[in-house]
Write an enzyme that holds these catalytic residues in place. Structure first.
Site, PDB file in Angstrom:
ATOM      1  N   SER A  92      24.632 -22.957  19.192  1.00 16.73           N
ATOM      2  CA  SER A  92      24.180 -22.347  20.437  1.00 16.73           C
ATOM      3  C   SER A  92      22.907 -23.047  20.889  1.00 16.73           C
ATOM      4  O   SER A  92      21.883 -22.979  20.219  1.00 16.73           O
ATOM      5  CB  SER A  92      23.898 -20.855  20.222  1.00 16.73           C
ATOM      6  N   HIS A 120      28.094 -23.874  22.305  1.00 18.07           N
ATOM      7  CA  HIS A 120      28.077 -22.507  22.836  1.00 18.07           C
ATOM      8  C   HIS A 120      26.974 -22.392  23.896  1.00 18.07           C
ATOM      9  O   HIS A 120      25.830 -22.755  23.650  1.00 18.07           O
ATOM     10  CB  HIS A 120      27.808 -21.563  21.663  1.00 18.07           C
ATOM     11  N   ASP A 136      24.964 -19.839  26.324  1.00 19.22           N
ATOM     12  CA  ASP A 136      24.619 -18.433  26.554  1.00 19.22           C
ATOM     13  C   ASP A 136      24.073 -18.249  27.965  1.00 19.22           C
ATOM     14  O   ASP A 136      22.964 -18.682  28.273  1.00 19.22           O
ATOM     15  CB  ASP A 136      23.562 -17.984  25.538  1.00 19.22           C
ATOM     16  N   MET A 178      22.719 -15.776  30.672  1.00 17.28           N
ATOM     17  CA  MET A 178      22.122 -14.432  30.773  1.00 17.28           C
ATOM     18  C   MET A 178      21.564 -14.205  32.164  1.00 17.28           C
ATOM     19  O   MET A 178      20.919 -15.094  32.727  1.00 17.28           O
ATOM     20  CB  MET A 178      21.000 -14.292  29.743  1.00 17.28           C
ATOM     21  N   HIS A 219      29.487 -18.044  27.016  1.00 20.70           N
ATOM     22  CA  HIS A 219      29.337 -16.625  26.663  1.00 20.70           C
ATOM     23  C   HIS A 219      28.539 -15.984  27.792  1.00 20.70           C
ATOM     24  O   HIS A 219      27.337 -16.200  27.908  1.00 20.70           O
ATOM     25  CB  HIS A 219      28.602 -16.549  25.309  1.00 20.70           C
ATOM     26  N   MET A 258      26.707 -13.255  29.472  1.00 14.97           N
ATOM     27  CA  MET A 258      26.008 -11.974  29.313  1.00 14.97           C
ATOM     28  C   MET A 258      25.485 -11.601  30.691  1.00 14.97           C
ATOM     29  O   MET A 258      24.310 -11.736  31.009  1.00 14.97           O
ATOM     30  CB  MET A 258      24.889 -12.117  28.284  1.00 14.97           C
ATOM     31  N   MET A 292      29.213  -9.439  18.608  1.00 17.19           N
ATOM     32  CA  MET A 292      27.772  -9.668  18.578  1.00 17.19           C
ATOM     33  C   MET A 292      27.210  -9.051  17.298  1.00 17.19           C
ATOM     34  O   MET A 292      27.389  -7.867  17.038  1.00 17.19           O
ATOM     35  CB  MET A 292      27.091  -9.012  19.780  1.00 17.19           C
ATOM     36  N   GLY A 330      20.695 -11.224  23.903  1.00 18.72           N
ATOM     37  CA  GLY A 330      19.510 -11.473  24.726  1.00 18.72           C
ATOM     38  C   GLY A 330      18.614 -12.572  24.193  1.00 18.72           C
ATOM     39  O   GLY A 330      17.970 -13.257  24.979  1.00 18.72           O
ATOM     40  N   PHE A 331      18.594 -12.731  22.885  1.00 19.81           N
ATOM     41  CA  PHE A 331      17.622 -13.676  22.328  1.00 19.81           C
ATOM     42  C   PHE A 331      18.179 -14.380  21.097  1.00 19.81           C
ATOM     43  O   PHE A 331      18.999 -13.816  20.371  1.00 19.81           O
ATOM     44  CB  PHE A 331      16.332 -12.932  21.933  1.00 19.81           C
ATOM     45  N   GLY A 391      17.399 -16.108  17.327  1.00 16.10           N
ATOM     46  CA  GLY A 391      16.476 -15.879  16.211  1.00 16.10           C
ATOM     47  C   GLY A 391      16.290 -14.437  15.793  1.00 16.10           C
ATOM     48  O   GLY A 391      15.296 -14.098  15.161  1.00 16.10           O
ATOM     49  N   ASP A 429      28.487 -13.895  16.408  1.00 11.67           N
ATOM     50  CA  ASP A 429      27.395 -14.532  17.165  1.00 11.67           C
ATOM     51  C   ASP A 429      26.091 -13.752  16.959  1.00 11.67           C
ATOM     52  O   ASP A 429      25.991 -12.594  17.357  1.00 11.67           O
ATOM     53  CB  ASP A 429      27.780 -14.555  18.649  1.00 11.67           C
ATOM     54  N   GLY A 430      25.127 -14.424  16.344  1.00 14.52           N
ATOM     55  CA  GLY A 430      23.796 -13.837  16.183  1.00 14.52           C
ATOM     56  C   GLY A 430      23.367 -13.756  14.722  1.00 14.52           C
ATOM     57  O   GLY A 430      24.013 -13.080  13.929  1.00 14.52           O
ATOM     58  N   GLY A 431      22.325 -14.489  14.384  1.00 12.23           N
ATOM     59  CA  GLY A 431      21.781 -14.402  13.024  1.00 12.23           C
ATOM     60  C   GLY A 431      22.693 -14.946  11.938  1.00 12.23           C
ATOM     61  O   GLY A 431      22.555 -14.578  10.769  1.00 12.23           O
ATOM     62  N   GLY A 447      22.691 -20.589  16.213  1.00 11.84           N
ATOM     63  CA  GLY A 447      21.574 -21.105  17.006  1.00 11.84           C
ATOM     64  C   GLY A 447      20.389 -21.445  16.136  1.00 11.84           C
ATOM     65  O   GLY A 447      20.183 -22.595  15.736  1.00 11.84           O
TER      66      GLY A 447
END
Ligand code: DX5
Ligand code: ZN
Length: 218
Positions: A7, A31, A33, A35, A64, A66, A134, A139-140, A142, A172-174, A194
Site C-alpha cells: 500500500s 494497493h 487507498d 480517501m 480501495h 474509502m 479491514m 483512514g491511516f 501504521g 488490510d491494516g497492520g 503498508g
C-alpha cells in the site's frame, strides 16, 4: 496463490517512483487507498496521481475506495486500475455498483469495516471477486492490527467454501510477519501491507522477507 500488494499510503510521496521500483519485483500489485475525508477522517489522492502511476507501471492496480458515492467515479477509476473495491458501509446499492464495476472490465470487491459482520455478505458473495476485511479502522497507515480479524477471516472462508465460491480473501491494516501466518491459516490469501514495508529501513528487503514467509506456506 498468495498475493502481497504493497500500500503506497505508507510510502514517501516525494519519492514515489523509487518507492514503487523498490517493491515492484516482488509485489503482485499495488494497493491504492482513496480517501474522501467524509467516509474516513483523512484525504489521500485522486486521478492525477493514479494516472501517473498507471503510466509508470504495468502492475495490477488495486483501488480501495474509502469514499461515499463511489458510483460517480467508477468509469474514471476503471480507466486506470485493474480492480475496484468499495465499502459495504459507504454505499446503498451495492449490487448495482458491483455489477457496474464488472461491466467496466475490472475485478470487483467489497470491503468491511472492523465492526461490520461477515454475515452481511451472504447475498452479495456470489457477485464479488474479492472481499477486503479491514483489520484496522480505515483512514491511516501504521495502526495496530485488530485481533477480531482472525475470526472474521475464518467465518468468510467457511461461508465461501460452503457455497463453493473462489472468493479472494484480503486483509488490510497492520499486516506483518507477526500475524501473516495466522491470517493465512484462517483463510486469507491476499495481504495489503503498508507500514511493514515502506516504514522499514529497507522496503525491498521487507517485501522479500514477507514473500519468503508466504511461499513457505504453500
Ligand atoms: C488504511 C488503508 C490501508 C493501509 C494499510 O485505511 O486501507 O491500506 O494503508 O497500511 P498498514 O499496513 O500500514 O496498516
Ligand atoms: Zn487499503
Amino acid at each position: 496463490m498468495i498475493k502481497i500488494y504493497p500500500s503506497i499510503l505508507a510510502a514517501n510521496f516525494m519519492n514515489l517512483a523509487k518507492e514503487i521500483d523498490s517493491v515492484s519485483k516482488e509485489a503482485d500489485g499495488i494497493h491504492l487507498d482513496i480517501m474522501d475525508g467524509v467516509f474516513v477522517p483523512n484525504l489521500t489522492f485522486g486521478f492525477p496521481l493514479i494516472e501517473s502511476i498507471r503510466n509508470y507501471t504495468d502492475t495490477y492496480l488495486d483501488a480501495h475506495l474509502m469514499m461515499i458515492d463511489p458510483d460517480k467515479y467508477l468509469e474514471r477509476f476503471a480507466k486506470y486500475v485493474s480492480s475496484i473495491t468499495v465499502h459495504f458501509e459507504a454505499v446503498t446499492h451495492l449490487h448495482r455498483i458491483i455489477s457496474k464495476i464488472k461491466d467496466l472490465g475490472c475485478d470487483a470487491g467489497v470491503s468491511l469495516n472492523p465492526h461490520t459482520p461477515i454475515s452481511f455478505l451472504e447475498e452479495i458473495l456470489p457477485f464479488v471477486d474479492k472481499v477486503l476485511i479491514m483489520s484496522v479502522n480505515p483512514g491511516f497507515t501504521g495502526q495496530q492490527f485488530l485481533d477480531l480479524t482472525f475470526d472474521k477471516v475464518r467465518k468468510l472462508r467457511d461461508m465461501a467454501q460452503k457455497k463453493g465460491y473462489k472468493t479472494e480473501i484480503i486483509v488490510d491494516g497492520g499486516v506483518s510477519v507477526n500475524n501473516i501466518k495466522k491470517l493465512y491459516d484462517c483463510g486469507a490469501n491476499t495481504f495489503i501491507v503498508g507500514a511493514s514495508i515502506f516504514h522499514s529501513s529497507n522496503p525491498s528487503l521487507a517485501i522479500k522477507e514477507l514473500k519468503k514467509v508466504v511461499e513457505s506456506f504453500e
